[in-house]
Design a protein around this motif. Structure first.
Motif, PDB file in Angstrom:
ATOM      1  N   LEU A 150      -5.098  -2.851   5.575  1.00  0.00           N
ATOM      2  CA  LEU A 150      -4.980  -2.331   4.084  1.00  0.00           C
ATOM      3  C   LEU A 150      -4.622  -3.263   3.106  1.00  0.00           C
ATOM      4  O   LEU A 150      -5.141  -3.560   1.971  1.00  0.00           O
ATOM      5  CB  LEU A 150      -4.598  -0.859   3.974  1.00  0.00           C
ATOM      6  N   LEU A 151      -3.592  -3.911   3.377  1.00  0.00           N
ATOM      7  CA  LEU A 151      -2.756  -4.819   2.564  1.00  0.00           C
ATOM      8  C   LEU A 151      -3.559  -5.994   2.400  1.00  0.00           C
ATOM      9  O   LEU A 151      -3.518  -6.885   1.347  1.00  0.00           O
ATOM     10  CB  LEU A 151      -1.517  -5.171   2.866  1.00  0.00           C
ATOM     11  N   SER A 152      -4.532  -6.298   3.473  1.00  0.00           N
ATOM     12  CA  SER A 152      -5.113  -7.750   3.357  1.00  0.00           C
ATOM     13  C   SER A 152      -6.237  -7.506   2.364  1.00  0.00           C
ATOM     14  O   SER A 152      -6.802  -8.338   2.031  1.00  0.00           O
ATOM     15  CB  SER A 152      -5.470  -8.157   4.958  1.00  0.00           C
ATOM     16  N   PHE A 153      -6.928  -6.370   2.743  1.00  0.00           N
ATOM     17  CA  PHE A 153      -8.412  -6.040   1.899  1.00  0.00           C
ATOM     18  C   PHE A 153      -8.451  -5.362   0.859  1.00  0.00           C
ATOM     19  O   PHE A 153      -9.086  -5.479  -0.422  1.00  0.00           O
ATOM     20  CB  PHE A 153      -9.317  -5.582   2.847  1.00  0.00           C
ATOM     21  N   ASP A 154      -7.251  -4.395   0.526  1.00  0.00           N
ATOM     22  CA  ASP A 154      -7.273  -3.741  -0.779  1.00  0.00           C
ATOM     23  C   ASP A 154      -5.696  -2.986  -0.981  1.00  0.00           C
ATOM     24  O   ASP A 154      -5.331  -2.204  -0.423  1.00  0.00           O
ATOM     25  CB  ASP A 154      -8.245  -2.349  -0.487  1.00  0.00           C
ATOM     26  N   GLU A 155      -5.139  -4.108  -1.494  1.00  0.00           N
ATOM     27  CA  GLU A 155      -3.523  -3.732  -1.674  1.00  0.00           C
ATOM     28  C   GLU A 155      -3.289  -2.660  -2.640  1.00  0.00           C
ATOM     29  O   GLU A 155      -2.405  -1.703  -2.472  1.00  0.00           O
ATOM     30  CB  GLU A 155      -2.785  -5.096  -2.410  1.00  0.00           C
ATOM     31  N   GLU A 156      -4.048  -2.386  -3.620  1.00  0.00           N
ATOM     32  CA  GLU A 156      -3.988  -1.310  -4.343  1.00  0.00           C
ATOM     33  C   GLU A 156      -4.065   0.025  -3.788  1.00  0.00           C
ATOM     34  O   GLU A 156      -3.434   0.837  -3.960  1.00  0.00           O
ATOM     35  CB  GLU A 156      -4.842  -1.158  -5.635  1.00  0.00           C
ATOM     36  N   ALA A 201      -3.677   0.453  -0.744  1.00  0.00           N
ATOM     37  CA  ALA A 201      -2.563   0.572   0.392  1.00  0.00           C
ATOM     38  C   ALA A 201      -1.416   1.111  -0.360  1.00  0.00           C
ATOM     39  O   ALA A 201      -0.630   1.905  -0.100  1.00  0.00           O
ATOM     40  CB  ALA A 201      -2.224  -0.861   0.869  1.00  0.00           C
ATOM     41  N   LEU A 202      -1.058   0.596  -1.705  1.00  0.00           N
ATOM     42  CA  LEU A 202       0.036   1.179  -2.425  1.00  0.00           C
ATOM     43  C   LEU A 202      -0.166   2.526  -2.734  1.00  0.00           C
ATOM     44  O   LEU A 202       0.866   3.161  -2.613  1.00  0.00           O
ATOM     45  CB  LEU A 202       0.314   0.165  -3.532  1.00  0.00           C
ATOM     46  N   ALA A 203      -1.360   2.922  -3.184  1.00  0.00           N
ATOM     47  CA  ALA A 203      -1.625   4.096  -3.420  1.00  0.00           C
ATOM     48  C   ALA A 203      -1.457   5.282  -2.292  1.00  0.00           C
ATOM     49  O   ALA A 203      -1.108   6.286  -2.200  1.00  0.00           O
ATOM     50  CB  ALA A 203      -2.980   4.431  -4.345  1.00  0.00           C
ATOM     51  N   SER A 204      -1.549   4.744  -0.970  1.00  0.00           N
ATOM     52  CA  SER A 204      -1.473   5.408   0.270  1.00  0.00           C
ATOM     53  C   SER A 204      -0.172   5.598   0.506  1.00  0.00           C
ATOM     54  O   SER A 204       0.279   6.247   1.777  1.00  0.00           O
ATOM     55  CB  SER A 204      -2.404   4.963   1.227  1.00  0.00           C
ATOM     56  N   GLY A 205       0.742   4.824  -0.085  1.00  0.00           N
ATOM     57  CA  GLY A 205       2.277   5.335   0.018  1.00  0.00           C
ATOM     58  C   GLY A 205       2.665   4.207   1.338  1.00  0.00           C
ATOM     59  O   GLY A 205       3.952   4.162   1.658  1.00  0.00           O
ATOM     60  N   ILE A 206       2.056   2.958   1.456  1.00  0.00           N
ATOM     61  CA  ILE A 206       2.341   1.971   2.335  1.00  0.00           C
ATOM     62  C   ILE A 206       3.554   1.155   1.640  1.00  0.00           C
ATOM     63  O   ILE A 206       3.351   0.821   0.526  1.00  0.00           O
ATOM     64  CB  ILE A 206       1.191   1.276   2.900  1.00  0.00           C
ATOM     65  N   ARG A 207       4.670   1.026   2.403  1.00  0.00           N
ATOM     66  CA  ARG A 207       5.651   0.103   1.800  1.00  0.00           C
ATOM     67  C   ARG A 207       5.504  -1.400   2.022  1.00  0.00           C
ATOM     68  O   ARG A 207       5.884  -2.230   2.872  1.00  0.00           O
ATOM     69  CB  ARG A 207       7.152   0.614   2.601  1.00  0.00           C
ATOM     70  N   ALA A 208       4.538  -1.762   1.008  1.00  0.00           N
ATOM     71  CA  ALA A 208       4.148  -3.287   0.823  1.00  0.00           C
ATOM     72  C   ALA A 208       5.104  -4.019   1.087  1.00  0.00           C
ATOM     73  O   ALA A 208       4.989  -5.246   1.574  1.00  0.00           O
ATOM     74  CB  ALA A 208       3.186  -3.321  -0.448  1.00  0.00           C
ATOM     75  N   LYS A 209       6.362  -3.971   0.357  1.00  0.00           N
ATOM     76  CA  LYS A 209       7.067  -5.084   0.319  1.00  0.00           C
ATOM     77  C   LYS A 209       8.007  -5.235   1.735  1.00  0.00           C
ATOM     78  O   LYS A 209       8.361  -6.601   2.042  1.00  0.00           O
ATOM     79  CB  LYS A 209       8.509  -4.481  -0.633  1.00  0.00           C
ATOM     80  N   VAL A 210       7.940  -4.263   2.265  1.00  0.00           N
ATOM     81  CA  VAL A 210       8.593  -4.336   3.506  1.00  0.00           C
ATOM     82  C   VAL A 210       7.702  -5.043   4.702  1.00  0.00           C
ATOM     83  O   VAL A 210       8.068  -5.734   5.696  1.00  0.00           O
ATOM     84  CB  VAL A 210       9.041  -2.947   4.200  1.00  0.00           C
TER      85      VAL A 210
END
Length: 276
Positions: free
Chosen positions: A163-169, A171-180
């Motif tokens: 998700l972070l590779s193809f659609d980061e926004e 992924a963030l909206a889904s609650g994924i902890r992107a920074k980690v």
């Protein structure tokens, strides 16, 4: 030839290390290419060179750090990867700037350490271009541990990384902890780059992360298929490269890279032929 090759311990070490690197480097490379961070491997490899040069310098001048230079190279590589992530957050609208900044810093530090050591020596040369005789049993165990950690992490975080590779926004909206996730991923890349330099060398390691992926993108019909083809092409280049370099007395790093280039050219030609 196979029996003759495996009668030497250092060749067995190189083969097992190469097989593992041939799996994990393209595996991470797929996510790197999709995220348009292909040059990150070059930047971290040059930072790794600075760490190795620093370790050799300390050993030569002060008699300190007689342990494997690989460890200090890994430390520098991980530090470089964290700096890249930090710079990417500082330059939000120019994130690609982070890579040339770290790459330049890595080269600068390397040159300074090498000049303080009064030039190249045999050890450093083997790190630059790879050497099968440089792979020790200890290196193999380090690579085994890194490969296990990479495979387990990708298996556990596959959905998040996808998700972070193809659609980061999204992924963030889904609650994924992107920074980690970014933090974990970039450290894995740094460790694999440091571990790969024994086989293909610091100056060639980025090719093992990008060329098999570039070939797989031409023939794969989906992301998972691209991962499978990338690993398959990477393994083919590494194993065939090691056998050819042994049989023809060639540098293993250069042989592996040129085989990767041949695989890429075949994939491009095959795609054009399929289209007619």
């Amino acid at each position: 030839m196979i029996e003759a090759m495996f009668q030497y311990e250092f060749l067995r070490n190189a083969f097992f290390a190469g097989v593992l690197i041939g799996i994990v480097a393209p595996l991470l490379g797929v996510f790197i290419v999709v995220r348009r961070l292909s040059l990150i491997a070059d930047a971290l490899s040059h930072v790794t060179l600075a760490g190795i040069a620093a370790s050799l310098l300390l050993e030569k001048k002060m008699g300190m750090f007689s342990w494997n230079p690989l460890y200090m190279g890994m430390g520098f590589s991980v530090a470089g990867s964290l700096l890249i992530e930090k710079l990417r957050s500082v330059y939000k609208h120019y994130q690609e700037l982070a890579i040339p900044i770290i790459l330049s810093g890595g080269i600068g530090l390397s040159v300074i350490f090498i000049s303080l050591a009064n030039g190249f020596n045999t050890d450093l040369f083997s790190y630059l271009f790879g050497s099968v005789s440089a792979v020790s049993q200890q290196d193999v165990w380090v690579i085994v541990i890194i490969a296990f950690v990479v495979a387990a992490t990708i298996g556990c975080l596959y959905k998040e990384l996808f998700l972070l590779s193809f659609d980061e926004e999204y992924a963030l909206a889904s609650g994924i902890r992107a920074k980690v996730i970014h933090f974990v991923f970039i450290i894995l890349v740094a460790l694999v780059i440091a571990a790969s330099m024994r086989i293909v060398g610091i100056l060639l390691v980025s090719s093992l992360m990008t060329l098999p992926v570039a070939a797989s993108i031409r023939v794969a019909k989906g992301f998972k298929q691209a991962i499978v083809y990338s690993v398959l092409f990477g393994e083919t280049a590494v194993i065939a490269g090691l056998f050819l370099s042994y049989a023809l007395d060639l540098a293993p790093g250069g042989t592996i890279v040129m085989l990767s280039v041949c695989i890429l050219l075949i994939a491009i030609s095959w795609k054009k032929w399929r289209r007619g």
